[in-house]
Design a protein around this motif. Structure first.
Motif, PDB file in Angstrom:
ATOM      1  N   GLU A 142       2.972  14.468  -3.899  1.00  0.00           N
ATOM      2  CA  GLU A 142       2.731  15.633  -2.880  1.00  0.00           C
ATOM      3  C   GLU A 142       2.518  14.639  -1.581  1.00  0.00           C
ATOM      4  OE1 GLU A 142      -0.788  18.307  -1.608  1.00  0.00           O
ATOM      5  OE2 GLU A 142      -1.181  17.244  -3.458  1.00  0.00           O
ATOM      6  N   LEU A 143       3.389  15.061  -0.733  1.00  0.00           N
ATOM      7  CA  LEU A 143       3.370  14.516   0.651  1.00  0.00           C
ATOM      8  C   LEU A 143       1.953  14.656   1.331  1.00  0.00           C
ATOM      9  CD1 LEU A 143       6.570  14.647   2.980  1.00  0.00           C
ATOM     10  CD2 LEU A 143       5.513  12.552   1.791  1.00  0.00           C
ATOM     11  N   ILE A 144       1.238  13.549   1.491  1.00  0.00           N
ATOM     12  CA  ILE A 144      -0.178  14.124   2.060  1.00  0.00           C
ATOM     13  C   ILE A 144       0.049  13.623   3.592  1.00  0.00           C
ATOM     14  CG2 ILE A 144      -2.547  13.610   1.751  1.00  0.00           C
ATOM     15  CD1 ILE A 144      -1.496  11.783  -0.739  1.00  0.00           C
ATOM     16  N   GLU A 145       0.431  14.882   4.223  1.00  0.00           N
ATOM     17  CA  GLU A 145       0.958  14.545   5.843  1.00  0.00           C
ATOM     18  C   GLU A 145      -0.238  14.223   6.525  1.00  0.00           C
ATOM     19  OE1 GLU A 145       3.672  17.575   7.052  1.00  0.00           O
ATOM     20  OE2 GLU A 145       4.964  17.319   5.559  1.00  0.00           O
ATOM     21  N   GLN A 146      -1.408  14.919   6.293  1.00  0.00           N
ATOM     22  CA  GLN A 146      -2.564  14.606   7.107  1.00  0.00           C
ATOM     23  C   GLN A 146      -3.108  13.278   7.050  1.00  0.00           C
ATOM     24  OE1 GLN A 146      -3.516  16.725   9.459  1.00  0.00           O
ATOM     25  NE2 GLN A 146      -4.550  14.979  10.127  1.00  0.00           N
ATOM     26  N   GLU A 147      -2.954  12.587   5.866  1.00  0.00           N
ATOM     27  CA  GLU A 147      -3.216  11.462   5.486  1.00  0.00           C
ATOM     28  C   GLU A 147      -2.479  10.258   6.534  1.00  0.00           C
ATOM     29  OE1 GLU A 147      -3.454   8.581   1.667  1.00  0.00           O
ATOM     30  OE2 GLU A 147      -4.529  10.513   1.496  1.00  0.00           O
ATOM     31  N   TYR A 148      -1.020  10.609   6.233  1.00  0.00           N
ATOM     32  CA  TYR A 148      -0.196   9.836   7.220  1.00  0.00           C
ATOM     33  C   TYR A 148      -0.584   9.688   8.584  1.00  0.00           C
ATOM     34  CZ  TYR A 148       2.120  10.157   2.589  1.00  0.00           C
ATOM     35  OH  TYR A 148       2.350  10.565   1.335  1.00  0.00           O
ATOM     36  N   ILE A 149      -0.705  11.055   9.175  1.00  0.00           N
ATOM     37  CA  ILE A 149      -0.916  11.161  10.544  1.00  0.00           C
ATOM     38  C   ILE A 149      -2.502  10.472  10.923  1.00  0.00           C
ATOM     39  CG2 ILE A 149      -1.631  13.161  12.373  1.00  0.00           C
ATOM     40  CD1 ILE A 149       0.549  14.547  10.655  1.00  0.00           C
ATOM     41  N   ASP A 150      -3.412  10.516  10.039  1.00  0.00           N
ATOM     42  CA  ASP A 150      -4.759   9.935  10.329  1.00  0.00           C
ATOM     43  C   ASP A 150      -4.273   8.580  10.233  1.00  0.00           C
ATOM     44  OD1 ASP A 150      -5.855  12.436  10.255  1.00  0.00           O
ATOM     45  OD2 ASP A 150      -6.727  12.098   8.155  1.00  0.00           O
ATOM     46  N   PHE A 151      -3.485   7.857   9.461  1.00  0.00           N
ATOM     47  CA  PHE A 151      -3.401   6.349   9.621  1.00  0.00           C
ATOM     48  C   PHE A 151      -2.620   5.971  10.893  1.00  0.00           C
ATOM     49  CE2 PHE A 151      -0.553   2.757   8.753  1.00  0.00           C
ATOM     50  CZ  PHE A 151      -1.592   1.882   8.091  1.00  0.00           C
ATOM     51  N   PHE A 152      -1.859   7.103  11.405  1.00  0.00           N
ATOM     52  CA  PHE A 152      -0.875   6.769  12.611  1.00  0.00           C
ATOM     53  C   PHE A 152      -1.952   6.699  13.635  1.00  0.00           C
ATOM     54  CE2 PHE A 152       1.287   8.531  16.260  1.00  0.00           C
ATOM     55  CZ  PHE A 152       2.552   7.688  16.191  1.00  0.00           C
ATOM     56  N   ASP A 153      -3.042   7.634  13.619  1.00  0.00           N
ATOM     57  CA  ASP A 153      -3.978   7.779  14.807  1.00  0.00           C
ATOM     58  C   ASP A 153      -4.993   6.803  14.786  1.00  0.00           C
ATOM     59  OD1 ASP A 153      -2.970  10.231  15.512  1.00  0.00           O
ATOM     60  OD2 ASP A 153      -4.200  11.419  14.441  1.00  0.00           O
ATOM     61  N   LYS A 154      -5.159   6.277  13.367  1.00  0.00           N
ATOM     62  CA  LYS A 154      -6.089   5.224  13.680  1.00  0.00           C
ATOM     63  C   LYS A 154      -5.489   3.665  13.889  1.00  0.00           C
ATOM     64  CE  LYS A 154      -7.886   4.743   9.393  1.00  0.00           C
ATOM     65  NZ  LYS A 154      -8.351   5.029   8.098  1.00  0.00           N
ATOM     66  N   ASN A 155      -4.104   3.645  13.838  1.00  0.00           N
ATOM     67  CA  ASN A 155      -3.496   2.322  14.077  1.00  0.00           C
ATOM     68  C   ASN A 155      -2.628   2.405  15.534  1.00  0.00           C
ATOM     69  OD1 ASN A 155      -3.939   0.629  11.949  1.00  0.00           O
ATOM     70  ND2 ASN A 155      -3.565   2.319  10.705  1.00  0.00           N
ATOM     71  N   ALA A 156      -3.401   3.132  16.526  1.00  0.00           N
ATOM     72  CA  ALA A 156      -3.002   3.060  17.890  1.00  0.00           C
ATOM     73  C   ALA A 156      -1.415   3.807  18.022  1.00  0.00           C
ATOM     74  CB  ALA A 156      -3.016   1.584  18.509  1.00  0.00           C
ATOM     75  N   ASN A 157      -1.199   4.841  17.148  1.00  0.00           N
ATOM     76  CA  ASN A 157      -0.011   5.607  17.337  1.00  0.00           C
ATOM     77  C   ASN A 157       1.266   4.523  17.397  1.00  0.00           C
ATOM     78  OD1 ASN A 157      -1.700   7.611  17.774  1.00  0.00           O
ATOM     79  ND2 ASN A 157      -0.978   8.077  19.772  1.00  0.00           N
ATOM     80  N   ASP A 158       1.061   3.551  16.348  1.00  0.00           N
ATOM     81  CA  ASP A 158       2.230   2.561  16.484  1.00  0.00           C
ATOM     82  C   ASP A 158       2.399   1.964  15.221  1.00  0.00           C
ATOM     83  OD1 ASP A 158       4.054   0.637  17.175  1.00  0.00           O
ATOM     84  OD2 ASP A 158       3.205   0.149  18.847  1.00  0.00           O
ATOM     85  N   VAL A 159       3.481   2.525  14.276  1.00  0.00           N
ATOM     86  CA  VAL A 159       3.409   2.056  12.795  1.00  0.00           C
ATOM     87  C   VAL A 159       5.001   1.765  12.684  1.00  0.00           C
ATOM     88  CG1 VAL A 159       1.489   3.343  12.079  1.00  0.00           C
ATOM     89  CG2 VAL A 159       3.836   4.467  11.853  1.00  0.00           C
ATOM     90  N   PHE A 160       5.236   1.011  11.731  1.00  0.00           N
ATOM     91  CA  PHE A 160       6.357   0.679  10.879  1.00  0.00           C
ATOM     92  C   PHE A 160       6.699   1.649   9.666  1.00  0.00           C
ATOM     93  CE2 PHE A 160       7.505  -2.328  13.983  1.00  0.00           C
ATOM     94  CZ  PHE A 160       8.794  -2.528  14.069  1.00  0.00           C
ATOM     95  N   VAL A 161       7.677   2.253   9.457  1.00  0.00           N
ATOM     96  CA  VAL A 161       8.033   3.062   8.225  1.00  0.00           C
ATOM     97  C   VAL A 161       9.086   2.322   7.633  1.00  0.00           C
ATOM     98  CG1 VAL A 161       8.902   5.044   7.260  1.00  0.00           C
ATOM     99  CG2 VAL A 161       7.052   5.243   9.319  1.00  0.00           C
ATOM    100  N   LYS A 162       8.639   1.813   6.476  1.00  0.00           N
ATOM    101  CA  LYS A 162       9.780   0.873   5.657  1.00  0.00           C
ATOM    102  C   LYS A 162      10.115   1.363   4.246  1.00  0.00           C
ATOM    103  CE  LYS A 162       8.016  -3.411   7.528  1.00  0.00           C
ATOM    104  NZ  LYS A 162       7.450  -4.678   7.258  1.00  0.00           N
ATOM    105  N   ALA A 163      11.248   1.673   3.990  1.00  0.00           N
ATOM    106  CA  ALA A 163      11.746   1.784   2.572  1.00  0.00           C
ATOM    107  C   ALA A 163      11.302   0.838   1.710  1.00  0.00           C
ATOM    108  CB  ALA A 163      13.383   2.000   2.303  1.00  0.00           C
TER     109      ALA A 163
END
Ligand SMILES: Nc1ncnc2c1ncn2[C@@H]1O[C@H](COP(=O)(O)OP(=O)(O)O)[C@@H](O)[C@H]1O
Ligand SMILES: [Mg+2]
Length: 330
Positions: A142-163
């Motif tokens: 299941e795509l836990i969208e809120q979890e990914y958004i929380d991670f994004f917020d916690k990391n200064a709105n700056d992430v790398f998404v990688k296959a």
């Protein structure tokens, strides 16, 4: 060992995005082997469709015999100069092991650990190798969208998404806008069932060559990739228009930082069970040193870092090859 020349099969190509880079790297390895009079290198391409061809003619391995329309040499040793599948993924090494043919580079298990970006992270965390904070998404979970958004917020709105299973910055996205996060994760699922989401490190990109010589594992001083945009994309890596500079010996790094990077590189190489060579890539920032990734068969083009960092230690590339091949053939 007899005095007869040894037939060294130099395999290149494969179905990955780095097919053409592998062709250039293999030419370098082939030319180095040509300089060693006890070796007879034979170049074979694995086409993008997976066929084996030597000088445009169909060929195949039958046990240890390379069958081509014109000759059938016995293969003493193989160098899979393949970046990405089926080389860095470990498949070709498994195949060679079933045929009992010795080969250059790490075995199947350590190759696949380092190729899969999620698996690599699991190993780094367990081995306490410093790396960037991360989470991962699985296509069938299941795509836990809120979890990914929380991670994004916690990391200064700056992430790398990688296959998880790509190289050359393919399926790799820098995300700084919240609305882009979920679409980019979904886009990365087009490349891999597993997608890594990790904190962006604002810092420098340094690389260490780890290599074996006389049965001893050594690390070079770090070199540097100086990429003005802070994202070493496919274009920046391989295009003639690249703005990226490289420094074989990174400047303005303290001896303490150099020693730390070398010791992390050696520990990773040994604990993951790598062999002969690896290029180990780091980020250096105000927050410290983070291991980014391990390339188990790094590029060997004229601008590639591994051969240059190796030679900067005073070791000639052909000597490095000869020493390891002869040790394996003993
Ligand atoms: N966490 C990160 N922070 C900053 N830059 C990153 C991060 N992850 C990747 N990058 C940038 O993206 C490039 C490609 O990512 P990398 O993990 O090395 O994948 P690849 O296997 O495709 O080389 C890196 O060289 C770097 O420029
Ligand atoms: Mg990389």
């Amino acid at each position: 060992m007899s005095t007869e020349r040894k037939n060294i099969l130099v395999l290149f190509g494969g179905g990955g995005t780095e097919h053409e880079i592998s062709a250039i790297s293999s030419k370098y390895v082939y030319d180095c082997l040509k300089k060693i009079d006890i070796f007879n290198p034979i170049l074979v391409e694995i086409t993008k469709e997976g066929h084996w061809e030597s000088e445009g003619r169909k060929s195949s391995l039958n046990g240890r015999i390379l069958k081509t329309p014109t000759e059938q040499p016995y293969i003493d040793y193989v160098i899979p100069v393949i970046h990405g599948p089926p080389g860095e993924t470990g498949e070709i090494q498994s195949f060679l092991q079933t045929l009992d043919i010795p080969y250059f580079g790490p075995g199947p298990e350590s190759s696949s650990i380092c190729f899969n970006k999620v698996t690599t992270k699991l190993w780094f965390d367990t081995l306490k190798i410093p790396n960037t904070p991360w989470i991962f998404a699985n296509k069938y979970n299941e795509l836990i969208e809120q979890e990914y958004i929380d991670f994004f917020d916690k990391n200064a709105n700056d992430v790398f998404v990688k296959a998880a299973n790509q190289g050359s910055s393919v399926g790799c996205f820098h995300v700084q806008i919240k609305e882009d996060l979920i679409p980019k994760i979904k886009e990365a699922f087009n490349y891999s069932d597993n997608v890594l989401i990790e904190r962006t490190i604002k810092g420098r990109e340094l690389e260490v060559a780890v290599y074996e010589i006389e049965g001893e594992i050594k690390a070079s001083d770090p070199g540097e990739i100086i990429c003005p945009d802070g994202f070493y994309t496919y274009e920046e890596k391989y295009s003639k228009k690249s703005h990226t500079d490289t420094e074989v010996k990174a400047q303005n790094v303290t001896q303490e930082q150099i020693d730390l990077m070398k010791s992390i590189a050696l520990k990773s190489f040994k604990s993951i069970g790598l062999r002969h060579l690896s290029r180990i890539d780091f980020f250096l920032s105000d927050d410290g040193i983070f291991l980014n990734e391990i390339n188990t068969f790094p590029g060997m083009t004229p601008i590639s870092m591994f051969p240059q960092m190796l030679e900067a230690t005073g070791l000639k590339f052909e000597e490095f090859l000869k020493n390891n091949i002869l040790k394996d053939l003993r």
